[in-house]
Design an enzyme around this catalytic site. Structure first.
Site, PDB file in Angstrom:
ATOM      1  N   HIS A  94       1.197   4.947  -2.205  1.00 19.42           N
ATOM      2  CA  HIS A  94       0.712   5.858  -3.246  1.00 19.42           C
ATOM      3  C   HIS A  94       1.903   6.453  -3.981  1.00 19.42           C
ATOM      4  CE1 HIS A  94      -3.571   5.905  -2.095  1.00 19.42           C
ATOM      5  NE2 HIS A  94      -3.089   5.633  -0.888  1.00 19.42           N
TER       6      HIS A  94
ATOM      7  N   HIS B  69      -9.749   1.462  -0.641  1.00 18.89           N
ATOM      8  CA  HIS B  69      -9.613   2.072   0.680  1.00 18.89           C
ATOM      9  C   HIS B  69     -10.962   2.009   1.399  1.00 18.89           C
ATOM     10  CE1 HIS B  69      -5.926   3.546  -0.989  1.00 18.89           C
ATOM     11  NE2 HIS B  69      -5.658   4.358   0.020  1.00 18.89           N
TER      12      HIS B  69
ATOM     13  N   HIS C  87       0.851  -1.197   0.000  1.00 18.43           N
ATOM     14  CA  HIS C  87       0.000   0.000   0.000  1.00 18.43           C
ATOM     15  C   HIS C  87       0.882   1.242   0.000  1.00 18.43           C
ATOM     16  CE1 HIS C  87      -4.022   1.860   1.130  1.00 18.43           C
ATOM     17  NE2 HIS C  87      -3.183   2.875   1.304  1.00 18.43           N
TER      18      HIS C  87
ATOM     19  N   ASP D 100       1.868   3.931   3.166  1.00 20.67           N
ATOM     20  CA  ASP D 100       0.827   4.815   2.641  1.00 20.67           C
ATOM     21  C   ASP D 100       1.435   5.951   1.808  1.00 20.67           C
ATOM     22  OD1 ASP D 100      -1.783   5.569   2.205  1.00 20.67           O
ATOM     23  OD2 ASP D 100      -2.118   6.418   4.200  1.00 20.67           O
ATOM     24  N   ASP D 101       1.739   7.074   2.442  1.00 22.01           N
ATOM     25  CA  ASP D 101       2.364   8.238   1.803  1.00 22.01           C
ATOM     26  C   ASP D 101       3.540   8.650   2.691  1.00 22.01           C
ATOM     27  OD1 ASP D 101       0.057   9.010  -0.276  1.00 22.01           O
ATOM     28  OD2 ASP D 101      -0.882   8.639   1.666  1.00 22.01           O
TER      29      ASP D 101
ATOM     30  N   GLU E  93     -10.964   3.417   7.173  1.00 24.10           N
ATOM     31  CA  GLU E  93     -10.025   4.401   7.706  1.00 24.10           C
ATOM     32  C   GLU E  93     -10.881   5.494   8.341  1.00 24.10           C
ATOM     33  OE1 GLU E  93      -6.186   7.075   6.190  1.00 24.10           O
ATOM     34  OE2 GLU E  93      -7.680   6.426   4.740  1.00 24.10           O
TER      35      GLU E  93
END
Length: 328
Positions: free
Chosen positions: A14, A192, A12, A273-274, A195
């Site tokens: 981005h 997604h 996962h 994630d980021d 969350e």
């Protein structure tokens, strides 16, 4: 050997969200674009909440104009990931940022990204595969265009269709057409949910999109029946603990439900994630989890075994990656 030294699988990530701030600043300088407002005094990305994060994210991506920009970005991302021990990664790629959803333009961007990834695999030993990703808050009609880009380029390198963006916009089922298009093209599916959307968003993802992985999904812990459903369906969660803590879902790492979900039999994995937005790396995630839950080498080996089994790549690639996971 420290647990953070282990070879790792990340599911996962981005693509644009992994752009190092110094890389974006350099591109902005080259393109004479003022992005000073998205950086803090130390040069990192700055945002106040999730909505502001999305604004900062989209501002940062605004200087990524050409296939060559994305080729440079890909190499920068993979060099950092490899330095953190990642040997296999699946990255969310959005044609919305790579040609605006036009298939012909997307092919040009994809060629540049894949070429850079192939070179990085030789240079850094990391394997990348792509998951085409509609952006939820761009709406269902734009998602159809993105899914068509995915379907037209599905194969050994584009292996999945996912969905990111603002969970507060619409419902998972609004995007069923796009996901059906991806499924018919042979792509594996993730989205997604769980969350900011809560447990109901996970139920929607399972019921309306029939995905086999969930991005985040951690708020499933609030619904015991949902936890049992995830176990029964063998759905894998792409957990991003550091991201969840920074964005305020949980006050600290010991409060994060990844350990409780794992103990309940849910398949969990760990990703960033980021990462530059959330001031994390895969090494840092492993160290934080080890400190919070007392996890040791075998716990992380099990996480990586779960991750490579849940990966969307073909069996030949999985076999090759498994050998790397077993070398340390």
């Amino acid at each position: 050997m420290s647990v953070s030294d282990l070879p790792k699988v990340e599911l996962h990530l981005h693509h644009e969200g992994a752009a190092p701030p110094d890389f974006i600043r350099q591109l902005a300088f080259e393109k004479k674009t003022d992005l000073s407002g998205i950086f803090d005094a130390k040069g990192g990305y700055v945002f106040e909440d999730f909505a502001h994060f999305l604004q900062t994210y989209e501002a940062a991506t605004s200087v990524l104009h050409t296939p060559e920009d994305f080729a440079r970005l890909t190499r920068a991302i993979l060099e950092k990931s490899a330095a953190n021990g990642v040997v296999y990664c699946e990255s969310f790629l959005s044609p919305d940022f790579c040609g605006g959803g036009d298939v012909a333009a997307w092919r040009e961007y994809l060629h540049a990204i894949q070429e850079a990834a192939d070179k990085a695999e030789v240079d850094f030993g990391i394997t990348l595969r792509g998951i085409v990703t509609p952006v939820r808050h761009f709406g269902p009609e734009q998602a159809k265009k993105t899914a068509l880009c995915a379907a037209e380029t599905a194969g050994d390198w584009i292996v999945g269709l996912g969905m990111g963006g603002d969970e507060g916009q619409g419902h998972q089922g609004d995007f069923a057409y796009a996901f059906d298009l991806g499924r018919e093209a042979g792509l594996r599916l993730t989205t997604h949910a769980g969350e900011f959307g809560g447990p109901e968003s996970v139920w929607e993802a399972i019921r309306d999109l029939n995905v086999e992985r969930i991005g985040h999904g951690v708020r499933a812990i609030e619904d015991p029946a949902l936890v049992k459903e995830l176990v029964a369906r063998q759905i894998t969660l792409e957990c991003c603990p550091g991201s969840n803590v920074v964005l305020g879902l949980y006050p600290d790492m010991p409060s994060h439900p990844i350990a409780r979900l794992r103990d309940a039999g849910v398949k969990v994995t760990v990703s960033t994630d980021d990462p530059p937005f959330f001031h994390t790396t895969m090494r840092k995630e492993y160290d934080m989890l080890a400190e919070a839950f007392g996890w040791e080498t075998e716990d992380f080996r099990a996480l990586n075994a779960t991750a490579i089994e849940a990966a969307f790549c073909d069996e030949t690639t999985k076999t090759r990656v498994k050998k790397k996971l077993e070398t340390n």
